[in-house]
Write a protein that holds these residues in place. Structure first.
Motif, PDB file in Angstrom:
ATOM      1  N   MET A   1       3.564  -7.187   1.110  1.00  0.00           N
ATOM      2  CA  MET A   1       3.918  -6.239   2.176  1.00  0.00           C
ATOM      3  C   MET A   1       5.132  -6.723   2.963  1.00  0.00           C
ATOM      4  SD  MET A   1       0.204  -4.931   3.561  1.00  0.00           S
ATOM      5  CE  MET A   1      -0.218  -6.517   4.259  1.00  0.00           C
ATOM      6  N   GLU A   2       5.188  -8.011   3.250  1.00  0.00           N
ATOM      7  CA  GLU A   2       6.351  -8.548   3.969  1.00  0.00           C
ATOM      8  C   GLU A   2       7.620  -8.377   3.131  1.00  0.00           C
ATOM      9  OE1 GLU A   2       6.273  -9.131   7.063  1.00  0.00           O
ATOM     10  OE2 GLU A   2       4.127  -9.368   7.371  1.00  0.00           O
TER      11      GLU A   2
ATOM     12  N   PHE B   1      13.777   5.960   8.696  1.00  0.00           N
ATOM     13  CA  PHE B   1      12.564   6.727   8.401  1.00  0.00           C
ATOM     14  C   PHE B   1      11.729   5.989   7.349  1.00  0.00           C
ATOM     15  CE2 PHE B   1      10.268  10.007   6.050  1.00  0.00           C
ATOM     16  CZ  PHE B   1       9.868  10.936   7.012  1.00  0.00           C
ATOM     17  N   ASP B   2      12.389   5.538   6.287  1.00  0.00           N
ATOM     18  CA  ASP B   2      11.692   4.816   5.216  1.00  0.00           C
ATOM     19  C   ASP B   2      11.124   3.489   5.714  1.00  0.00           C
ATOM     20  OD1 ASP B   2      12.416   6.912   3.545  1.00  0.00           O
ATOM     21  OD2 ASP B   2      14.074   5.807   2.605  1.00  0.00           O
ATOM     22  N   ALA B   3      11.847   2.830   6.619  1.00  0.00           N
ATOM     23  CA  ALA B   3      11.360   1.563   7.169  1.00  0.00           C
ATOM     24  C   ALA B   3      10.106   1.796   8.018  1.00  0.00           C
ATOM     25  CB  ALA B   3      12.456   0.879   7.986  1.00  0.00           C
ATOM     26  N   VAL B   4      10.076   2.896   8.764  1.00  0.00           N
ATOM     27  CA  VAL B   4       8.868   3.228   9.536  1.00  0.00           C
ATOM     28  C   VAL B   4       7.700   3.463   8.582  1.00  0.00           C
ATOM     29  CG1 VAL B   4       7.781   4.943  11.063  1.00  0.00           C
ATOM     30  CG2 VAL B   4      10.088   4.113  11.552  1.00  0.00           C
ATOM     31  N   ALA B   5       7.948   4.163   7.482  1.00  0.00           N
ATOM     32  CA  ALA B   5       6.887   4.394   6.496  1.00  0.00           C
ATOM     33  C   ALA B   5       6.378   3.067   5.924  1.00  0.00           C
ATOM     34  CB  ALA B   5       7.399   5.302   5.379  1.00  0.00           C
ATOM     35  N   ALA B   6       7.288   2.127   5.668  1.00  0.00           N
ATOM     36  CA  ALA B   6       6.881   0.806   5.174  1.00  0.00           C
ATOM     37  C   ALA B   6       6.045   0.073   6.220  1.00  0.00           C
ATOM     38  CB  ALA B   6       8.107  -0.014   4.789  1.00  0.00           C
ATOM     39  N   GLU B   7       6.410   0.220   7.480  1.00  0.00           N
ATOM     40  CA  GLU B   7       5.639  -0.412   8.563  1.00  0.00           C
ATOM     41  C   GLU B   7       4.244   0.202   8.663  1.00  0.00           C
ATOM     42  OE1 GLU B   7       6.365  -3.110  10.100  1.00  0.00           O
ATOM     43  OE2 GLU B   7       8.496  -3.292   9.623  1.00  0.00           O
ATOM     44  N   HIS B   8       4.133   1.533   8.522  1.00  0.00           N
ATOM     45  CA  HIS B   8       2.811   2.172   8.514  1.00  0.00           C
ATOM     46  C   HIS B   8       1.945   1.561   7.410  1.00  0.00           C
ATOM     47  CE1 HIS B   8       3.543   5.296  11.431  1.00  0.00           C
ATOM     48  NE2 HIS B   8       4.338   6.043  10.670  1.00  0.00           N
ATOM     49  N   ALA B   9       2.517   1.432   6.224  1.00  0.00           N
ATOM     50  CA  ALA B   9       1.765   0.885   5.087  1.00  0.00           C
ATOM     51  C   ALA B   9       1.345  -0.558   5.351  1.00  0.00           C
ATOM     52  CB  ALA B   9       2.605   0.983   3.815  1.00  0.00           C
TER      53      ALA B   9
ATOM     54  N   TYR C   1      -4.130   5.202   1.650  1.00  0.00           N
ATOM     55  CA  TYR C   1      -3.195   4.338   0.933  1.00  0.00           C
ATOM     56  C   TYR C   1      -3.903   3.723  -0.260  1.00  0.00           C
ATOM     57  CZ  TYR C   1      -0.047   4.529   4.969  1.00  0.00           C
ATOM     58  OH  TYR C   1       0.793   4.953   5.960  1.00  0.00           O
ATOM     59  N   GLN C   2      -3.150   3.495  -1.307  1.00  0.00           N
ATOM     60  CA  GLN C   2      -3.672   2.824  -2.490  1.00  0.00           C
ATOM     61  C   GLN C   2      -3.075   1.419  -2.521  1.00  0.00           C
ATOM     62  OE1 GLN C   2      -3.019   4.973  -6.096  1.00  0.00           O
ATOM     63  NE2 GLN C   2      -3.911   3.387  -7.369  1.00  0.00           N
ATOM     64  N   LEU C   3      -3.928   0.412  -2.553  1.00  0.00           N
ATOM     65  CA  LEU C   3      -3.441  -0.964  -2.598  1.00  0.00           C
ATOM     66  C   LEU C   3      -2.873  -1.270  -3.974  1.00  0.00           C
ATOM     67  CD1 LEU C   3      -6.310  -2.813  -0.701  1.00  0.00           C
ATOM     68  CD2 LEU C   3      -4.077  -2.125   0.178  1.00  0.00           C
ATOM     69  N   PRO C   4      -1.862  -2.128  -4.043  1.00  0.00           N
ATOM     70  CA  PRO C   4      -1.249  -2.452  -5.329  1.00  0.00           C
ATOM     71  C   PRO C   4      -2.074  -3.418  -6.177  1.00  0.00           C
ATOM     72  CG  PRO C   4      -0.206  -3.704  -3.597  1.00  0.00           C
ATOM     73  CD  PRO C   4      -1.175  -2.758  -2.926  1.00  0.00           C
TER      74      PRO C   4
ATOM     75  N   PRO D   1       0.834  -1.195   0.000  1.00  0.00           N
ATOM     76  CA  PRO D   1       0.000   0.000   0.000  1.00  0.00           C
ATOM     77  C   PRO D   1       0.872   1.249   0.000  1.00  0.00           C
ATOM     78  CG  PRO D   1      -0.812  -1.586   1.604  1.00  0.00           C
ATOM     79  CD  PRO D   1       0.499  -2.104   1.083  1.00  0.00           C
ATOM     80  N   GLN D   2       0.539   2.162  -0.873  1.00  0.00           N
ATOM     81  CA  GLN D   2       1.312   3.390  -1.013  1.00  0.00           C
ATOM     82  C   GLN D   2       0.473   4.574  -0.580  1.00  0.00           C
ATOM     83  OE1 GLN D   2       4.652   3.605  -2.132  1.00  0.00           O
ATOM     84  NE2 GLN D   2       4.378   1.454  -1.639  1.00  0.00           N
TER      85      GLN D   2
END
Length: 161
Positions: A105-106, A26-34, A86-89, A4-5
């Motif tokens: 996502m994983e 920071f980017d890893a936290v954003a990935a975790e939020h998604a 978020y937009q799902l892929p 999800p983006q």
């Protein structure tokens, strides 16, 4: 396609640190939020047989996100906020779609944590990243088992090797 983006924006996040190690975190936290958002969709469309797996994954991502936010705060860096949307892929309407989204996502989180390991300048960051990468790879393997995908693991999670 990725996890999800956030809804597209033309402005880069002004809070993203310029230091490569902090930026990767920071980017890893954003990935975790998604991933946390995406697991809401996975939960809604999974079969009851996967409820425990969904619950474990959501708890793992939340715990990892909170620890990473604390790590950023410890170096006086801001953490990204979750996106408003978020937009799902991919469309998610069946248990199979839900499991495929979970694998995606994983894998995306594994890429983010691998970047943390690669950019780490401290033993603490590297150790945290290795644990996070391992956890995401194991969770992806569980979801691949649900889907019947073989092999369930890859030699170097989070990469293209």
């Amino acid at each position: 396609m990725t996890s999800p983006q956030p809804t597209p924006s033309t402005t880069p996040d002004p809070d993203r640190p310029s230091d490569p190690a902090a930026a990767a975190l920071f980017d890893a936290v954003a990935a975790e939020h998604a991933a946390i958002y995406g697991y809401g969709m996975v939960s809604a469309h999974s079969s009851p047989d996967e409820n425990d797996l969904v619950s474990a994954a959501m708890a793992q991502h939340r715990e990892r996100r909170e620890a990473a936010i604390a790590m950023l705060a410890g170096r006086s860096a801001k953490a990204p906020l979750p996106a408003a949307g978020y937009q799902l892929p991919m469309p998610v309407t069946t248990p199979t779609d839900a499991a495929r989204l979970a694998v995606r996502m994983e894998d995306d989180c594994a890429m983010a944590w691998r970047a943390v390991i690669e950019q780490a300048t401290s033993e603490q960051d590297r150790a945290f990243g290795v644990t996070a990468l391992t956890e995401t790879a194991v969770m992806a393997a569980h979801w691949k088992q649900v889907l019947g995908i073989k092999p369930v693991t890859v030699a170097f999670p989070g990469g293209t090797e």
